[in-house]
Design a protein around this motif. Structure first.
Motif, PDB file in Angstrom:
ATOM      1  N   SER A   1       5.457  13.121  10.932  1.00  0.00           N
ATOM      2  CA  SER A   1       6.469  12.230  11.112  1.00  0.00           C
ATOM      3  C   SER A   1       6.284  10.914  10.292  1.00  0.00           C
ATOM      4  O   SER A   1       7.288  10.245  10.207  1.00  0.00           O
ATOM      5  N   TYR A   2       5.231  10.637   9.879  1.00  0.00           N
ATOM      6  CA  TYR A   2       4.895   9.198   9.295  1.00  0.00           C
ATOM      7  C   TYR A   2       4.707   9.332   7.680  1.00  0.00           C
ATOM      8  O   TYR A   2       4.515   8.328   7.108  1.00  0.00           O
ATOM      9  N   THR A   3       4.909  10.502   7.266  1.00  0.00           N
ATOM     10  CA  THR A   3       5.001  10.704   5.803  1.00  0.00           C
ATOM     11  C   THR A   3       6.251  10.705   5.071  1.00  0.00           C
ATOM     12  O   THR A   3       7.237  11.068   5.756  1.00  0.00           O
ATOM     13  N   HIS A   4       6.042  10.402   3.787  1.00  0.00           N
ATOM     14  CA  HIS A   4       7.304  10.563   3.290  1.00  0.00           C
ATOM     15  C   HIS A   4       7.621  12.033   3.016  1.00  0.00           C
ATOM     16  O   HIS A   4       6.833  13.169   2.562  1.00  0.00           O
ATOM     17  N   PRO A   5       8.990  12.333   3.095  1.00  0.00           N
ATOM     18  CA  PRO A   5       9.395  13.933   3.019  1.00  0.00           C
ATOM     19  C   PRO A   5       9.651  14.416   1.571  1.00  0.00           C
ATOM     20  O   PRO A   5       9.263  15.691   1.485  1.00  0.00           O
TER      21      PRO A   5
ATOM     22  N   ILE B   1       0.736  -1.266  -0.118  1.00  0.00           N
ATOM     23  CA  ILE B   1      -0.064   0.001   0.064  1.00  0.00           C
ATOM     24  C   ILE B   1       0.830   1.239  -0.068  1.00  0.00           C
ATOM     25  O   ILE B   1       0.671   1.995  -0.885  1.00  0.00           O
ATOM     26  N   ASP B   2       1.574   1.361   1.049  1.00  0.00           N
ATOM     27  CA  ASP B   2       2.685   2.507   1.280  1.00  0.00           C
ATOM     28  C   ASP B   2       3.944   2.108   0.277  1.00  0.00           C
ATOM     29  O   ASP B   2       5.073   2.003   0.725  1.00  0.00           O
ATOM     30  N   SER B   3       3.850   2.210  -1.122  1.00  0.00           N
ATOM     31  CA  SER B   3       4.773   1.687  -1.992  1.00  0.00           C
ATOM     32  C   SER B   3       5.834   2.764  -2.122  1.00  0.00           C
ATOM     33  O   SER B   3       6.859   2.536  -2.817  1.00  0.00           O
ATOM     34  N   PHE B   4       5.610   3.921  -1.565  1.00  0.00           N
ATOM     35  CA  PHE B   4       6.480   5.046  -1.947  1.00  0.00           C
ATOM     36  C   PHE B   4       7.816   4.726  -1.116  1.00  0.00           C
ATOM     37  O   PHE B   4       8.808   5.376  -1.169  1.00  0.00           O
TER      38      PHE B   4
END
Length: 330
Positions: A222-226, A94-97
């Motif tokens: 904090s939990y997202t891709h920067p 799902i969070d494949s980024f």
């Protein structure tokens, strides 16, 4: 065909849409769900097991791993992977980024036949890391849970999920909305049960005209891709309910969504956003909302993703899946 469905339950409260995907898949395929909790890094024994060979493949039993992020794919190193084993195995991340979190079992090992990701444009990077066939099964929603609604919607603007600083204080937003003649509703009530959360979200969405949602690049956490922006389930659920999504859409929206599904407003200057929101609220009508619901059924339903997975894996689509897709298309 017999399907086992491995779901590594992530922590946090935002995984209701994926929990519903797992349950929907189990119903449609009459699959056995194998659930384990994500408790962090797997044991050294599990890591070492990924280097074992793949044994003879029994016919008729298949495995689908639905993983919140790449790291948890390591949990598939379970005795069932070898005894009795699986004819085919697919992994859907799902969070494949998070391409920097790839476990050893995905790096050139023989245990996975096909990799599915939700983020368009990362197929090449994932193939280079894994040497696997890689295809996109984009984010979706169970649109059948949103009845077509022609009723008036009392809430003009709903807050859903994380927001940039300018929109993060619900009382400030409520006051600003009232000054412009709009009714604002803060975040839906939360529960430890992800399915209860989803029900609360659906009820809030179906009484709302617009939903606030911003790309992670303008509302970081904090939990997202920067550096990589991406769609999440709140866009899918909002459109399944027929809402207009107001905010800053990520670039992936251009491939997955459609014209008229989103409304761009400033993430930092509320004074510029309010006139745009007032105009959208004043021009709202039930026909447009139902049209968005129908477009969501046609483009975003999880069943479409599952049918694509069947085609790419060579799995016979279950009768219940094709029947429900026919019903959705009516």
């Amino acid at each position: 065909m017999k399907l086992d469905l491995l779901y590594v339950r992530p922590g946090g409260s935002g995984w209701g849409p994926v929990t519903e995907l797992v349950q929907l898949t189990a119903r449609l395929f009459d699959a056995r769900i194998i659930e384990v909790d994500d408790v962090g890094e797997v044991s050294p024994l599990r890591k070492a097991a990924s280097f074992l060979p793949r044994l003879a493949r029994p016919t008729g039993r298949h495995l689908l791993v639905i993983a919140s992020n790449p790291a948890v794919v390591a949990y598939m190193t379970h005795p069932r992977l070898w005894f009795p084993g699986y004819e085919t195995t697919a992994v859907w991340i799902i969070d494949s980024f998070w391409t920097d979190r790839t476990p050893s079992i995905m790096r050139g090992r023989p245990h996975i036949d096909h990799l599915f990701i939700t983020d368009p444009g990362l197929e090449g990077e994932w193939h280079a890391q894994t040497n696997l066939p890689v295809d996109v099964l984009a984010w979706g929603a169970d649109t059948s849970k949103f009845a077509l609604s022609w009723e008036p919607r009392p809430t003009d603007l709903l807050r859903l999920g994380r927001q940039p600083d300018a929109w993060d204080d619900d009382e400030v937003t409520r006051t600003g909305a009232a000054r412009h003649g709009l009714r604002f509703e803060g975040r839906p009530s939360m529960s430890h049960d992800p399915l209860v959360n989803q029900q609360n979200v659906r009820e809030a969405l179906l009484r709302s005209k617009m939903v606030l949602a911003f790309s992670n690049l303008v509302s970081p956490a904090s939990y997202t891709h920067p550096t990589r922006e991406y769609l999440t389930g709140r866009w899918m659920d909002a459109l399944g309910a027929g809402c207009l999504v107001a905010g800053a859409a990520p670039a992936a929206a251009r491939e997955t969504l459609w014209n008229g599904s989103t409304l761009e407003i400033s993430p930092v200057r509320r004074s510029e956003a309010w006139p745009v929101l007032v105009q959208a609220a004043d021009s709202w009508n039930a026909l447009d909302a139902v049209t968005r619901q129908l477009q969501a059924r046609d483009r975003l339903d999880w069943r479409l993703r599952l049918l694509d997975a069947c085609v790419m894996m060579g799995w016979p689509p279950p009768t219940l899946l094709t029947e429900q897709l026919d019903q959705t298309a009516i």
